[in-house]
Write a protein that holds these residues in place. Structure first.
Motif, PDB file in Angstrom:
ATOM      1  N   ILE B 229      49.625  42.156  19.857  1.00 38.30           N
ATOM      2  CA  ILE B 229      48.433  41.867  20.675  1.00 38.30           C
ATOM      3  C   ILE B 229      48.089  43.131  21.455  1.00 38.30           C
ATOM      4  O   ILE B 229      48.920  43.678  22.170  1.00 38.30           O
ATOM      5  N   ASP B 230      46.841  43.562  21.311  1.00 39.64           N
ATOM      6  CA  ASP B 230      46.411  44.852  21.852  1.00 39.64           C
ATOM      7  C   ASP B 230      45.586  44.618  23.125  1.00 39.64           C
ATOM      8  O   ASP B 230      44.397  44.317  23.043  1.00 39.64           O
ATOM      9  N   ALA B 231      46.241  44.714  24.270  1.00 38.59           N
ATOM     10  CA  ALA B 231      45.543  44.407  25.530  1.00 38.59           C
ATOM     11  C   ALA B 231      44.996  45.674  26.184  1.00 38.59           C
ATOM     12  O   ALA B 231      45.648  46.713  26.199  1.00 38.59           O
ATOM     13  N   GLU B 232      43.795  45.535  26.717  1.00 36.34           N
ATOM     14  CA  GLU B 232      43.193  46.625  27.499  1.00 36.34           C
ATOM     15  C   GLU B 232      43.489  46.352  28.972  1.00 36.34           C
ATOM     16  O   GLU B 232      43.411  45.200  29.409  1.00 36.34           O
ATOM     17  N   VAL B 233      43.837  47.393  29.716  1.00 36.35           N
ATOM     18  CA  VAL B 233      44.111  47.190  31.145  1.00 36.35           C
ATOM     19  C   VAL B 233      43.069  47.943  31.962  1.00 36.35           C
ATOM     20  O   VAL B 233      42.962  49.168  31.881  1.00 36.35           O
ATOM     21  N   LEU B 234      42.294  47.184  32.721  1.00 38.29           N
ATOM     22  CA  LEU B 234      41.244  47.778  33.557  1.00 38.29           C
ATOM     23  C   LEU B 234      41.675  47.690  35.020  1.00 38.29           C
ATOM     24  O   LEU B 234      41.951  46.600  35.526  1.00 38.29           O
ATOM     25  N   ASP B 235      41.759  48.847  35.660  1.00 31.97           N
ATOM     26  CA  ASP B 235      42.132  48.926  37.080  1.00 31.97           C
ATOM     27  C   ASP B 235      40.828  48.989  37.885  1.00 31.97           C
ATOM     28  O   ASP B 235      40.087  49.968  37.789  1.00 31.97           O
ATOM     29  N   LEU B 236      40.556  47.966  38.671  1.00 34.41           N
ATOM     30  CA  LEU B 236      39.271  47.936  39.395  1.00 34.41           C
ATOM     31  C   LEU B 236      39.129  49.076  40.400  1.00 34.41           C
ATOM     32  O   LEU B 236      38.052  49.597  40.620  1.00 34.41           O
ATOM     33  N   ARG B 237      40.179  49.397  41.095  1.00 35.85           N
ATOM     34  CA  ARG B 237      40.220  50.455  42.122  1.00 35.85           C
ATOM     35  C   ARG B 237      39.308  50.171  43.313  1.00 35.85           C
ATOM     36  O   ARG B 237      39.699  50.329  44.450  1.00 35.85           O
ATOM     37  N   THR B 238      38.054  49.845  43.065  1.00 34.15           N
ATOM     38  CA  THR B 238      37.152  49.447  44.153  1.00 34.15           C
ATOM     39  C   THR B 238      36.870  47.953  44.005  1.00 34.15           C
ATOM     40  O   THR B 238      36.442  47.510  42.945  1.00 34.15           O
ATOM     41  N   LEU B 239      37.135  47.196  45.056  1.00 33.25           N
ATOM     42  CA  LEU B 239      36.944  45.746  45.004  1.00 33.25           C
ATOM     43  C   LEU B 239      35.558  45.374  45.514  1.00 33.25           C
ATOM     44  O   LEU B 239      35.036  44.316  45.208  1.00 33.25           O
ATOM     45  N   SER B 240      34.966  46.236  46.304  1.00 37.86           N
ATOM     46  CA  SER B 240      33.582  46.058  46.717  1.00 37.86           C
ATOM     47  C   SER B 240      33.004  47.425  47.082  1.00 37.86           C
ATOM     48  O   SER B 240      33.616  48.151  47.849  1.00 37.86           O
ATOM     49  N   PRO B 241      31.866  47.813  46.500  1.00 40.52           N
ATOM     50  CA  PRO B 241      31.129  47.081  45.466  1.00 40.52           C
ATOM     51  C   PRO B 241      31.840  47.140  44.112  1.00 40.52           C
ATOM     52  O   PRO B 241      32.405  48.177  43.750  1.00 40.52           O
ATOM     53  N   LEU B 242      31.796  46.024  43.418  1.00 36.01           N
ATOM     54  CA  LEU B 242      32.506  45.841  42.156  1.00 36.01           C
ATOM     55  C   LEU B 242      31.832  46.615  41.028  1.00 36.01           C
ATOM     56  O   LEU B 242      30.610  46.633  40.946  1.00 36.01           O
ATOM     57  N   ASP B 243      32.655  47.232  40.163  1.00 39.95           N
ATOM     58  CA  ASP B 243      32.115  47.940  38.998  1.00 39.95           C
ATOM     59  C   ASP B 243      31.858  46.922  37.882  1.00 39.95           C
ATOM     60  O   ASP B 243      32.612  46.825  36.920  1.00 39.95           O
ATOM     61  N   THR B 244      30.774  46.189  38.035  1.00 41.75           N
ATOM     62  CA  THR B 244      30.498  45.099  37.084  1.00 41.75           C
ATOM     63  C   THR B 244      30.235  45.655  35.676  1.00 41.75           C
ATOM     64  O   THR B 244      30.589  45.031  34.676  1.00 41.75           O
ATOM     65  N   GLU B 245      29.671  46.823  35.634  1.00 35.21           N
ATOM     66  CA  GLU B 245      29.329  47.434  34.344  1.00 35.21           C
ATOM     67  C   GLU B 245      30.569  47.662  33.483  1.00 35.21           C
ATOM     68  O   GLU B 245      30.610  47.306  32.307  1.00 35.21           O
TER      69      GLU B 245
END
Lengths: 331, 328
Positions: B229-245
């Motif tokens: 299973i090939d999982a991508e890990v996304l680190d948000l780093r900024t919780l607000s404003p959220l990088d919705t893109e």
């Protein structure tokens, strides 16, 4: 944002009494007009008026320059006017119109003017007090002899942050003047119901901040004490606490039924009207009479101007939630 | 590049900004002579003096208010609030004052304030030293909220926060305090606030996390890789404003979303990411989105209970397996 106005501020008089009277009269006429405009349904929102307390604003701010800082409260029109805020822009703000001090989005309780060091009126009781301490910290860091004034009421004295702020300002010997405008009611609750120790200067003394009580309806007495305390702060000798005993003629807010106090009490204090107290000490009776007429005209013109201004664009409602990168900060 | 521990990276970032801009000032309990309760301000009092690195009383409300005032009056204060939980004592100043001044003044009164605080989760520090309250702050318009998972980001995001014209709350993880990582030497290296980063690319599912939970997601991704299973890990780093893109782009690549957070679930940042997926990302979802969070309870102190409380590698692995339809 462009700011245009039909009329300039009157030039300050060189005579202390005349100057103090003019400031008080401008506040009185401004707030009397605001009261009428709210009652007639023209102004939206809440309005907390300081009619009867004008001597505190006038006396303290006469000891300040444009370079000094102040924070004030929900009852802050007087302090802003005394610090030099433009009445036309204040009225536009009260009307919720675009050219107002805050673009018409903030109303009566959030007036602020970086150019005059007005670090904000505030709708949270006592919140402006530590903010003024921060102004004092910046002033001390800069070392140009600026001072910061925190205006707050007797009601704020029961908030913990006031005591934290007194400790911090004393600890760091910051150029801060704490001005407690004691109108004897925390909103609708009399002092004896909300403070165990009614000697308000004791709270300052506990932090070794020099404190003094003055007649808050006597603008000359307020000025004289404030001037000494401001000088002390400018000289690097730290904070002071000025306790001004005064009285609020109107309710906590416009529309307050005021069932918590007797009409006779209000009448007794009206007899000690700060404008009349000063007027009686002025040599030439015609001077205050002329100032009153002048202020009345000034306010009437400003009301007319503000009323005609456009409302903010509803599309601007999210503008300035965040500032553009590299926005200039502070003054 | 040099290898620094997470706290050393914070220390280096603070020193560089103090050197770069005379308006920067540190304020906080124990930040001066003691060098910070956990060492983040070590050596700064000696280098910059007591006026720029100030020990303060334990008065979070007045301290934060003082910093708001100082920021309005032209300084760039950096306040340390020792534990995340103590931020509750400064909420009026953060929520009602700092967050709103820029807006109420039409941008004429920005508040360039940085508040650093540390989340004690994972160290047995108990219910008043280990909470994740990031959802509270991220719900306030006008505040920016960042949380770094690596030493390089801990430094770069902190520097970006100090230079930012808005109030930024910088959350640090006690659990990562001694983790080492490569940190750029360039004092101008910053990370843009508002930008997430892909820590590991993958095709089958997107794992979204921040702070110390990112490490557990990376470990889980290794375990999953061994299963194909090939999982991508996304680190948000900024919780607000959220990088919705970035979140939506990743979701479109993988079709599956698992959000992992140490905070409790209801009304949380994780719940907000799931909302984003359920609305704007709905067409991309090939399985129900999953929120792996702490249970809706205070943080217990003993190691056994704390381990059961915070999502672990196994919990993440199980959630991804459910998402891709390979439950074991």
């Amino acid at each position: 944002m462009t700011r245009t106005s039909s009329h300039p501020r009157p030039a300050p008089a060189d005579d202390l009494g005349v100057d103090l009277y003019r400031t008080m009269a401008r506040i009185r006429h401004f707030e009397t007009a605001a009261s009428r405009l709210l009652a007639s349904g023209e102004l939206p929102g809440f309005l907390h008026l300081s009619i009867g307390q004008e001597a505190v604003a006038a006396g303290v701010c006469r000891a300040l320059t444009d370079d000094d800082y102040l924070t004030t409260t929900h009852r802050g029109h007087g302090h802003c006017i005394a610090k030099g805020a433009r009445i036309d822009l204040m009225l536009a703000e009260l009307f919720g119109r675009a050219p107002g001090y805050c673009g018409g989005r903030s109303g009566s309780m959030h007036l602020a003017d970086p150019g005059l060091g007005i670090l904000g009126a505030n709708a949270i009781v006592a919140a402006g007090v530590p903010i003024a301490v921060g102004g004092g910290l910046a002033a001390a860091t800069r070392g140009r002899g600026q001072v910061a004034v925190a205006f707050f009421g007797d009601g704020a004295v029961a908030e913990g942050v006031v005591h934290e702020s007194l400790n911090l300002a004393a600890l760091w010997r910051l150029p801060v003047l704490f001005v407690c405008e004691d109108n004897q009611y925390a909103e609708m609750t009399p002092t004896e119901t909300h403070l165990n120790n009614r000697d308000i200067t004791a709270y300052a003394s506990a932090h070794q901040v020099p404190a003094e009580t003055v007649d808050g309806n006597d603008a000359l007495a307020v000025f004289s004490a404030a001037e000494r305390m401001v000088r002390r702060a400018r000289d690097g000798d730290g904070p002071s606490f000025l306790h001004c005993r005064t009285y609020r003629w109107h309710g906590h807010f416009e529309g307050d039924a005021q069932n918590y106090r007797e009409a006779a009490e209000v009448e007794a204090w009206r007899g000690r009207d700060p404008l009349r107290v000063l007027r009686l000490r002025m040599a030439d009776e015609s001077v205050p009479t002329a100032i009153d007429a002048e202020c009345e005209r000034e306010i009437a013109l400003a009301v007319e101007w503000a009323r005609a201004q456009p409302s903010p664009d509803p599309g601007s409602v999210t503008a300035h939630v965040y500032q553009p990168d590299g926005a200039s900060c502070g003054s | 590049m040099r290898k620094l521990k997470y706290w050393q990276a914070i220390n280096s970032g603070l020193a560089e900004e103090l050197r770069r801009d005379p308006a920067v000032m540190l304020l906080g309990e124990d930040v001066g002579r003691p060098g910070g309760a956990f060492g983040a301000t070590q050596g700064l009092h000696a280098e910059f003096g007591e006026h720029r690195v100030r020990d303060t009383p334990i008065s979070e409300a007045a301290l934060t208010g003082t910093a708001v005032g100082a920021a309005l009056a032209g300084l760039r204060p950096v306040v340390e609030i020792m534990f995340f939980d103590f931020v509750t004592l400064a909420m009026d100043q953060l929520v009602n004052q700092a967050a709103k001044m820029g807006y109420l003044s039409m941008g004429r009164f920005p508040v360039p304030l940085t508040v650093r605080t540390m989340c004690g989760a994972g160290l047995g520090s108990g219910p008043q030293h280990a909470q994740g309250l990031e959802g509270w702050l991220a719900a306030v318009p006008g505040l920016k909220v960042v949380w770094s998972s690596t030493p390089a980001d801990a430094k770069a995001l902190l520097k970006a926060a100090i230079r930012d014209p808005d109030p930024v709350v910088v959350i640090e993880s006690a659990a990562l305090w001694s983790v080492r990582g490569e940190v750029p030497d360039d004092p101008e290296a910053t990370v843009s606030i508002g930008r997430a980063v892909i820590r590991r690319s993958g095709r089958d599912a997107t794992l979204v996390a921040w702070g110390a939970a990112v490490t557990r997601c990376l470990t889980a991704a290794d375990i999953l890789a061994a299963e194909g299973i090939d999982a991508e890990v996304l680190d948000l780093r900024t919780l607000s404003p959220l990088d919705t893109e970035e979140v939506l782009a990743s979701l479109h690549r993988t079709g599956r979303l698992v959000v992992v957070q140490d905070a409790t679930g209801p009304c949380s940042v994780g719940a907000e990411v799931i909302r984003l997926a359920a609305t704007e990302g709905f067409a991309a979802l090939r399985a129900p989105a999953e929120l792996v969070s702490a249970p809706f309870a205070p943080v217990p102190f003993p190691p056994g209970l704390e381990r059961a409380y915070f999502p672990q590698d196994d919990d993440v692995v199980a959630a991804v397996r459910r998402s891709v339809g390979k439950e074991m």
